[in-house]
Structures are given as structure tokens and as C-alpha cells.
Motif scaffolding. Structure first.
Motif, mmCIF file in Angstrom:
data_model
loop_
_atom_site.group_PDB
_atom_site.id
_atom_site.type_symbol
_atom_site.label_atom_id
_atom_site.label_comp_id
_atom_site.label_asym_id
_atom_site.label_seq_id
_atom_site.Cartn_x
_atom_site.Cartn_y
_atom_site.Cartn_z
ATOM 1 N N LEU A 23 -42.210 -89.339 -47.689
ATOM 2 C CA LEU A 23 -41.766 -87.387 -46.566
ATOM 3 C C LEU A 23 -42.926 -87.022 -46.243
ATOM 4 C CD1 LEU A 23 -38.560 -86.234 -48.870
ATOM 5 C CD2 LEU A 23 -38.308 -87.681 -46.500
ATOM 6 N N VAL A 24 -43.871 -86.379 -47.140
ATOM 7 C CA VAL A 24 -44.595 -86.224 -46.700
ATOM 8 C C VAL A 24 -46.185 -87.199 -46.024
ATOM 9 C CG1 VAL A 24 -46.712 -85.158 -47.758
ATOM 10 C CG2 VAL A 24 -45.429 -84.242 -48.807
ATOM 11 N N ASP A 25 -45.715 -88.059 -45.817
ATOM 12 C CA ASP A 25 -46.554 -89.537 -45.517
ATOM 13 C C ASP A 25 -46.080 -88.772 -44.419
ATOM 14 O OD1 ASP A 25 -48.491 -89.963 -47.515
ATOM 15 O OD2 ASP A 25 -47.179 -91.262 -47.680
ATOM 16 N N ALA A 26 -45.009 -89.243 -43.969
ATOM 17 C CA ALA A 26 -44.550 -89.635 -42.089
ATOM 18 C C ALA A 26 -44.408 -87.848 -41.904
ATOM 19 C CB ALA A 26 -42.790 -89.582 -42.640
ATOM 20 N N LEU A 27 -44.092 -87.006 -42.261
ATOM 21 C CA LEU A 27 -44.485 -85.664 -41.477
ATOM 22 C C LEU A 27 -45.685 -85.163 -41.327
ATOM 23 C CD1 LEU A 27 -42.287 -83.439 -43.914
ATOM 24 C CD2 LEU A 27 -42.018 -83.894 -41.385
ATOM 25 N N ASP A 28 -46.593 -86.206 -42.361
ATOM 26 C CA ASP A 28 -47.875 -85.297 -41.840
ATOM 27 C C ASP A 28 -48.226 -86.397 -41.170
ATOM 28 O OD1 ASP A 28 -50.865 -85.055 -42.454
ATOM 29 O OD2 ASP A 28 -51.524 -87.000 -43.862
ATOM 30 N N GLU A 29 -48.119 -87.319 -40.790
ATOM 31 C CA GLU A 29 -48.638 -88.513 -39.668
ATOM 32 C C GLU A 29 -47.803 -87.555 -38.349
ATOM 33 O OE1 GLU A 29 -46.932 -92.755 -40.051
ATOM 34 O OE2 GLU A 29 -48.206 -92.295 -42.023
ATOM 35 N N ASP A 30 -46.878 -87.386 -37.905
ATOM 36 C CA ASP A 30 -46.535 -86.287 -36.879
ATOM 37 C C ASP A 30 -47.373 -85.012 -36.826
ATOM 38 O OD1 ASP A 30 -44.378 -88.225 -37.276
ATOM 39 O OD2 ASP A 30 -42.791 -87.151 -37.677
ATOM 40 N N GLY A 31 -48.045 -84.946 -38.153
ATOM 41 C CA GLY A 31 -48.603 -83.221 -37.573
ATOM 42 C C GLY A 31 -48.372 -82.393 -38.011
ATOM 43 N N LEU A 32 -46.678 -82.451 -38.814
ATOM 44 C CA LEU A 32 -45.827 -81.604 -38.913
ATOM 45 C C LEU A 32 -46.160 -80.891 -40.312
ATOM 46 C CD1 LEU A 32 -42.572 -83.252 -37.719
ATOM 47 C CD2 LEU A 32 -44.214 -81.290 -36.913
ATOM 48 N N VAL A 33 -47.204 -81.376 -41.071
ATOM 49 C CA VAL A 33 -48.034 -80.765 -42.713
ATOM 50 C C VAL A 33 -48.729 -81.238 -42.532
ATOM 51 C CG1 VAL A 33 -45.362 -80.378 -43.556
ATOM 52 C CG2 VAL A 33 -47.244 -82.616 -43.689
ATOM 53 N N GLU A 34 -49.323 -80.574 -43.297
ATOM 54 C CA GLU A 34 -51.120 -81.055 -43.880
ATOM 55 C C GLU A 34 -51.278 -80.890 -45.251
ATOM 56 O OE1 GLU A 34 -53.711 -78.761 -41.559
ATOM 57 O OE2 GLU A 34 -52.990 -76.671 -43.293
ATOM 58 N N ARG A 35 -52.163 -81.970 -46.068
ATOM 59 C CA ARG A 35 -52.626 -82.061 -47.603
ATOM 60 C C ARG A 35 -53.972 -81.659 -47.333
ATOM 61 N NH1 ARG A 35 -49.768 -87.858 -48.643
ATOM 62 N NH2 ARG A 35 -49.730 -87.750 -46.727
ATOM 63 N N ARG A 36 -53.689 -80.574 -48.704
ATOM 64 C CA ARG A 36 -55.000 -80.633 -48.940
ATOM 65 C C ARG A 36 -55.364 -80.634 -50.559
ATOM 66 N NH1 ARG A 36 -52.958 -75.823 -47.562
ATOM 67 N NH2 ARG A 36 -52.779 -74.014 -48.836
ATOM 68 N N ASN A 95 -38.450 -76.998 -44.107
ATOM 69 C CA ASN A 95 -37.701 -75.878 -44.855
ATOM 70 C C ASN A 95 -38.159 -75.274 -46.264
ATOM 71 O OD1 ASN A 95 -35.658 -72.814 -43.479
ATOM 72 N ND2 ASN A 95 -35.063 -74.099 -45.533
ATOM 73 N N ALA A 96 -38.325 -75.773 -46.713
ATOM 74 C CA ALA A 96 -38.620 -75.236 -48.141
ATOM 75 C C ALA A 96 -39.945 -73.991 -47.871
ATOM 76 C CB ALA A 96 -38.635 -76.422 -49.143
ATOM 77 N N LEU A 97 -40.896 -75.690 -47.457
ATOM 78 C CA LEU A 97 -42.352 -74.678 -46.942
ATOM 79 C C LEU A 97 -42.575 -73.391 -46.069
ATOM 80 C CD1 LEU A 97 -44.961 -78.274 -46.054
ATOM 81 C CD2 LEU A 97 -44.447 -76.735 -47.915
ATOM 82 N N HIS A 98 -41.917 -73.571 -45.302
ATOM 83 C CA HIS A 98 -41.202 -72.254 -44.352
ATOM 84 C C HIS A 98 -41.146 -70.945 -45.186
ATOM 85 C CE1 HIS A 98 -40.120 -69.244 -41.108
ATOM 86 N NE2 HIS A 98 -39.621 -69.162 -41.476
ATOM 87 N N THR A 99 -40.469 -71.173 -46.509
ATOM 88 C CA THR A 99 -39.384 -70.194 -47.227
ATOM 89 C C THR A 99 -40.186 -69.898 -48.426
ATOM 90 O OG1 THR A 99 -37.082 -70.985 -46.468
ATOM 91 C CG2 THR A 99 -37.224 -69.744 -48.651
ATOM 92 N N ASP A 100 -40.737 -71.029 -48.547
ATOM 93 C CA ASP A 100 -41.883 -70.602 -50.572
ATOM 94 C C ASP A 100 -43.220 -71.085 -49.674
ATOM 95 O OD1 ASP A 100 -38.907 -70.094 -51.118
ATOM 96 O OD2 ASP A 100 -39.137 -72.150 -51.868
ATOM 97 N N ARG A 144 -49.012 -75.837 -37.509
ATOM 98 C CA ARG A 144 -48.611 -75.161 -36.436
ATOM 99 C C ARG A 144 -47.173 -75.765 -35.937
ATOM 100 N NH1 ARG A 144 -53.136 -72.765 -33.267
ATOM 101 N NH2 ARG A 144 -53.714 -71.129 -35.218
ATOM 102 N N GLY A 145 -48.061 -77.178 -35.682
ATOM 103 C CA GLY A 145 -46.476 -77.588 -35.058
ATOM 104 C C GLY A 145 -44.815 -77.728 -35.985
ATOM 105 N N GLY A 146 -45.478 -78.322 -37.640
ATOM 106 C CA GLY A 146 -44.274 -78.068 -38.019
ATOM 107 C C GLY A 146 -43.613 -76.515 -38.537
ATOM 108 N N THR A 147 -44.169 -75.409 -38.439
ATOM 109 C CA THR A 147 -44.058 -74.230 -38.285
ATOM 110 C C THR A 147 -43.047 -74.254 -36.821
ATOM 111 O OG1 THR A 147 -45.272 -73.961 -40.144
ATOM 112 C CG2 THR A 147 -44.293 -71.139 -38.149
ATOM 113 N N ALA A 148 -43.176 -74.044 -35.857
ATOM 114 C CA ALA A 148 -42.461 -74.507 -34.816
ATOM 115 C C ALA A 148 -41.202 -75.159 -34.362
ATOM 116 C CB ALA A 148 -43.352 -74.857 -33.076
#
Length: 155
Positions: free
Chosen positions: A73-86, A46-51, A101-105
Motif C-alpha cells: 500500500l505504501v509503495d503504491a501511494l509513494d509511487e503516486d506521490g501521496l506519501v513519503e518515507r524517511r 486518513n490514518a496519516l491525516h488523523t494521527d 501535499r498531494g496526499g493531504t489534498a
């Protein structure tokens, strides 16, 4: 009617909040929608969606967690394909995290349902009690933040 107790008001508040913290955490976990992620992971989405995209440090501050915790937290969400790092284009030493896209959905699907389910706990309070809580909570939250900022970080 005044309470009959040998404890001071502040001692009574400490005891009550010591009970409230775990009860609130258990309730939040019990409200996790099936097929979703934990509440803290949902807050991160939600923080990423909002800000928008943020550095790991910004996310840790937004969620009130340590750098180690935000990394997990980011590692787990990245593994699930919900966030990406750059790499951060403004500072190559840091990383920027954004929703996929999956994280947004998932965020769009689950966040409102999650908050609505969690809010049911407040239906047991009268409208007057709810209003008192709305008035008091930000004051207490800011006091806790101020007192925490004035404390040395434990090792």
C-alpha cells in the motif's frame, strides 16, 4: 415471529456474515470516487491525516493488515506521490510514513465524499435498526479482536 430453521443461531449468524463481508467490500469499492484511490488506500491516507506520521508497523496495526500488505500500500501511494518515507529518527531500522501535499489534498477532497456515499447503505435501515447496529457493532468488533488475539498466527 421466531425463525423456523434447523440451523443454530450461531450457524445462521455465520451464514449471514459470510454473505455480508463480500457485499460490504463490493459496496465500498463501488463508492470509490472517480480519480481517487481504493478504500484501503484512502483509510491509510486518513490514518496519516488523523494521527500524523507513523511507522509501517503502526499503520499495519491501524488498518488491520499484514506487514506485507502495508508495504504494498505504501509503495503504491509513494509511487503516486501521496506519501513519503524517511528513516525513523528514534529507530534507524524502521521507516516513518507521512502525507505529502498531494496526499493531504486528496484525503481532504475525497474522504468526506467517500464516507457519505458509503453511508447511504444504512439509509435502508430504520432508525431503530441503525441504533441497534451502533450498539452491537463495537461489541462484536471487540469480541472478534479478542478471539483473534488468542489464536496462533497461521503460517
Amino acid at each position: 415471529m421466531p425463525r423456523k430453521t434447523s440451523r443454530s443461531r450461531s450457524e445462521e449468524l455465520v451464514a449471514l456474515f459470510t454473505e455480508l463481508g463480500p457485499a460490504w467490500g463490493a459496496w465500498i469499492n463501488a463508492c470509490t470516487p472517480a480519480g481517487s484511490v481504493s478504500y484501503v488506500r484512502m483509510r491509510l491516507l486518513n490514518a496519516l491525516h488523523t494521527d500524523g506520521a507513523q511507522t509501517m508497523t503502526q499503520l499495519a496495526q491501524a488498518l488491520g493488515v499484514t506487514q506485507r500488505r502495508i508495504t504494498a500500500l505504501v509503495d503504491a501511494l509513494d509511487e503516486d506521490g501521496l506519501v513519503e518515507r524517511r528513516p525513523n529518527p528514534a529507530d534507524g531500522r524502521s521507516t516513518v510514513v507521512s502525507l505529502t501535499r498531494g496526499g493531504t489534498a486528496l484525503q481532504k477532497l475525497a474522504w468526506d465524499e467517500y464516507r457519505t456515499d458509503i453511508s447511504r447503505a444504512f439509509n435502508d435501515l430504520s432508525p431503530e435498526q441503525q441504533e441497534q447496529l451502533i450498539e452491537i457493532t463495537p461489541v462484536l468488533t471487540e469480541a472478534l479482536r479478542r478471539h483473534t488475539a488468542n489464536r496462533p498466527t497461521p503460517q
